[in-house]
Design an enzyme around this catalytic site. Sequence first.
Site, PDB file in Angstrom:
ATOM      1  N   ASP A  82      -7.872  -5.505   0.477  1.00 37.89           N
ATOM      2  CA  ASP A  82      -8.618  -6.092  -0.960  1.00 37.89           C
ATOM      3  C   ASP A  82      -8.283  -7.819  -1.060  1.00 37.89           C
ATOM      4  O   ASP A  82      -8.101  -8.266  -1.136  1.00 37.89           O
ATOM      5  CB  ASP A  82      -7.923  -5.981  -2.269  1.00 37.89           C
ATOM      6  CG  ASP A  82      -8.478  -3.915  -2.310  1.00 37.89           C
ATOM      7  OD1 ASP A  82      -9.547  -4.503  -2.733  1.00 37.89           O
ATOM      8  OD2 ASP A  82      -7.900  -3.877  -3.024  1.00 37.89           O
ATOM      9  N   HIS A 104       0.522  -1.045  -0.494  1.00 35.28           N
ATOM     10  CA  HIS A 104      -0.016  -0.123   0.236  1.00 35.28           C
ATOM     11  C   HIS A 104       0.344   1.262   0.004  1.00 35.28           C
ATOM     12  O   HIS A 104       2.105   0.903   0.881  1.00 35.28           O
ATOM     13  CB  HIS A 104      -0.951  -0.220   1.202  1.00 35.28           C
ATOM     14  CG  HIS A 104      -2.286   0.716   1.134  1.00 35.28           C
ATOM     15  ND1 HIS A 104      -2.494   2.664   1.228  1.00 35.28           N
ATOM     16  CD2 HIS A 104      -3.555   1.002   0.700  1.00 35.28           C
ATOM     17  CE1 HIS A 104      -2.787   2.937   0.781  1.00 35.28           C
ATOM     18  NE2 HIS A 104      -4.032   2.015   0.891  1.00 35.28           N
TER      19      HIS A 104
HETATM   20  N1  CMC Z   1       4.291  -6.878  -5.189  1.00 35.69           N
HETATM   21  C1  CMC Z   1       5.493  -7.619  -4.799  1.00 35.69           C
HETATM   22  N2  CMC Z   1       5.985  -5.795  -4.747  1.00 35.69           N
HETATM   23  C2  CMC Z   1       5.341  -5.018  -4.663  1.00 35.69           C
HETATM   24  C3  CMC Z   1       4.329  -5.395  -4.397  1.00 35.69           C
HETATM   25  C4  CMC Z   1       3.392  -6.610  -4.948  1.00 35.69           C
HETATM   26  N3  CMC Z   1       1.857  -6.176  -3.851  1.00 35.69           N
HETATM   27  N4  CMC Z   1       3.820  -3.866  -4.228  1.00 35.69           N
HETATM   28  C5  CMC Z   1       5.060  -3.656  -4.050  1.00 35.69           C
HETATM   29  N5  CMC Z   1       6.264  -3.932  -3.778  1.00 35.69           N
HETATM   30  C6  CMC Z   1       7.659  -3.963  -4.378  1.00 35.69           C
HETATM   31  C7  CMC Z   1       7.547  -2.500  -5.750  1.00 35.69           C
HETATM   32  O1  CMC Z   1       8.433  -4.076  -6.792  1.00 35.69           O
HETATM   33  C8  CMC Z   1       8.812  -2.208  -5.503  1.00 35.69           C
HETATM   34  O2  CMC Z   1      10.056  -2.876  -5.480  1.00 35.69           O
HETATM   35  P1  CMC Z   1      11.379  -2.243  -5.439  1.00 35.69           P
HETATM   36  O3  CMC Z   1      11.830  -0.902  -4.383  1.00 35.69           O
HETATM   37  O4  CMC Z   1      12.482  -2.951  -5.158  1.00 35.69           O
HETATM   38  O5  CMC Z   1      11.444  -1.774  -6.839  1.00 35.69           O
HETATM   39  C9  CMC Z   1       8.624  -2.305  -3.873  1.00 35.69           C
HETATM   40  O6  CMC Z   1       7.125  -2.876  -3.367  1.00 35.69           O
HETATM   41  C10 CMC Z   1       8.013  -0.307  -3.661  1.00 35.69           C
HETATM   42  O7  CMC Z   1       6.595  -0.332  -4.623  1.00 35.69           O
HETATM   43  P2  CMC Z   1       6.326   0.752  -4.903  1.00 35.69           P
HETATM   44  O8  CMC Z   1       5.049   0.027  -5.896  1.00 35.69           O
HETATM   45  O9  CMC Z   1       7.324   2.036  -5.202  1.00 35.69           O
HETATM   46  O10 CMC Z   1       4.987   1.082  -4.418  1.00 35.69           O
HETATM   47  P3  CMC Z   1       3.598   2.046  -4.402  1.00 35.69           P
HETATM   48  O11 CMC Z   1       3.791   3.062  -2.990  1.00 35.69           O
HETATM   49  O12 CMC Z   1       3.792   2.505  -5.849  1.00 35.69           O
HETATM   50  O13 CMC Z   1       2.300   1.218  -4.877  1.00 35.69           O
HETATM   51  C11 CMC Z   1       0.919  -0.278  -4.583  1.00 35.69           C
HETATM   52  C12 CMC Z   1       1.487   1.049  -3.979  1.00 35.69           C
HETATM   53  C13 CMC Z   1      -0.805  -0.598  -4.070  1.00 35.69           C
HETATM   54  C14 CMC Z   1       0.201   0.089  -6.207  1.00 35.69           C
HETATM   55  C15 CMC Z   1       1.556  -1.824  -4.529  1.00 35.69           C
HETATM   56  O14 CMC Z   1       1.551  -1.765  -3.293  1.00 35.69           O
HETATM   57  C16 CMC Z   1       0.859  -2.747  -5.545  1.00 35.69           C
HETATM   58  O15 CMC Z   1       0.654  -2.618  -6.662  1.00 35.69           O
HETATM   59  N6  CMC Z   1      -0.484  -4.398  -5.045  1.00 35.69           N
HETATM   60  C17 CMC Z   1      -0.834  -5.098  -5.437  1.00 35.69           C
HETATM   61  C18 CMC Z   1      -2.189  -4.010  -5.651  1.00 35.69           C
HETATM   62  C19 CMC Z   1      -2.927  -3.841  -4.445  1.00 35.69           C
HETATM   63  O16 CMC Z   1      -2.856  -4.918  -4.049  1.00 35.69           O
HETATM   64  N7  CMC Z   1      -3.615  -3.060  -5.151  1.00 35.69           N
HETATM   65  C20 CMC Z   1      -4.712  -2.110  -3.946  1.00 35.69           C
HETATM   66  C21 CMC Z   1      -3.816  -1.501  -2.501  1.00 35.69           C
HETATM   67  S1  CMC Z   1      -5.829  -1.418  -1.425  1.00 35.69           S
HETATM   68  C22 CMC Z   1      -6.302  -0.861  -2.262  1.00 35.69           C
HETATM   69  C23 CMC Z   1      -7.002   0.331  -2.674  1.00 35.69           C
HETATM   70  O17 CMC Z   1      -6.943   1.402  -1.868  1.00 35.69           O
HETATM   71  O18 CMC Z   1      -6.953   0.608  -3.668  1.00 35.69           O
END
Ligand code: CMC
Length: 433
Positions: free
Chosen positions: A367, A310
Amino acid sequence: MSEKNSQNIAKLIIGDRSIDLTVMIDSFDRPAVDIRNLFAKYGVMTFDPGYTSTASCQSAITYIDGNKGVLLYRGYPIEQLAADGSYLEAAYLLLNGELPNRRQFEQFQRETLHRMPVHEQMIEILRRYKRDTHPMVLIESMVTALGAFDTDCDVTTREGRNRVAINLIAKIPTITALALRYIQGKPFIYPREDLGYTENFIRMCFAPSDGAPFEINPIIAGALDRIFILHADHEQNASTSTVRLAGSTGVEPYAAISAGIVALWGAAHGGANEAVLGMLERIGSKDAIPAFLEQVKDKESHDRLMGFGHRVYKNYDPRALIIKKESEKVLANLDVQTEQLDVAKELERIALQDPYFTSRQLYPNVDFYSGITLSAMGFPVHMFTPLFALARTSGWIAQWKEMVDGGPLTIGRPRQHYTGPTQRDYVALDKRD
Ligand code: CMC
């Protein structure tokens, strides 16, 4: 709006220039550097793609402490609201700032139930779509159309805006149920004023088409109502920010909410609940978990552990804890045997011991367990994100109202850090190499 106005100053040094910026302190003593005049006065921009460090507005609605896993609606912990409150109470709270007393609640409930039916012509809009259309498209279209049917819509007064808010909260379950029955090819069922909000929704979704008696399972109604409470608001996430951005142009509220519905749909946001179920199906059984996690950790695969991670929570999402319990309760009550819950629990257990996830502070989010619960209740996978949208409507419209009630609108218009060519002369087509 309660904001502690400390006069701390932040200094920004650019070359030989020193710029003093005011620091604002919020209700929980968190500082924010006020850069509103930075460009106009000094010609300097800030760069923050993804808005990871940018507060786009002041808001008194929802508070999240992502490190501690705290979520408050108007100061009330989500755990308390989910345990003892109802979705309509939470919606009232989000809109009005305080919990309703009995009289206020009854009036709010009466008005909401009274406004649940939609114009018969709305159904014609549905019929223009193919039956296999994703229901997010159907509800987005119908919410936009609601504006055209609301001929009394006057958002120039607070009363007018309250009325629109209640109208949206009232009609979104009807619209969502219409979308479900349409994709299933079933005749529509209309709301009843003698049933509660969530009970009405359940009946509109699942009552038999031939009018045979239909009993609403109180365990399921309670669990769904709690799921709605958990999804009602989440401060300035992508869809809420979209509602505010669209609303800042002065567009009518129905269109602003419709923009929010579209933004919610993506798998990184509200679409994750649908993606989680697809992922669990793909994994299939507990033995396949280690291989799946290896794939997720391999950046080349572009696979993610859906329902994990998140932007704000760097700890357990408090909503995930509540939904996990609801999920166990619902499955036990309905006597549903599914390997998906076992796979999800094992996936969570293994991931939370894996340095890849722990070092990045990736925990289950709202989720992760919601899809399993909704599926056990009988909702098809494509309905998961529409259900999220249904519940989030109260938060979206509360945020829109807060923005509009707050006085003259400032259009949301970010700047950019330009990396394209500098000015150059056009060369006619026949003179180019
Ligand atoms: N699985 C594997 N790796 C992950 C995941 C995941 N679900 N989420 C983040 N990472 C890794 C990412 O690859 C990155 O690694 P590195 O530093 O080596 O490059 C690190 O963690 C930071 O990730 P980020 O993408 O920069 O983090 P963000 O804050 O931009 O993204 C997120 C947040 C929710 C989009 C992401 O965690 C994600 O894609 N999760 C899966 C989709 C999901 O469950 N979304 C629902 C969110 S909660 C409901 C809502 O409020 O919408």
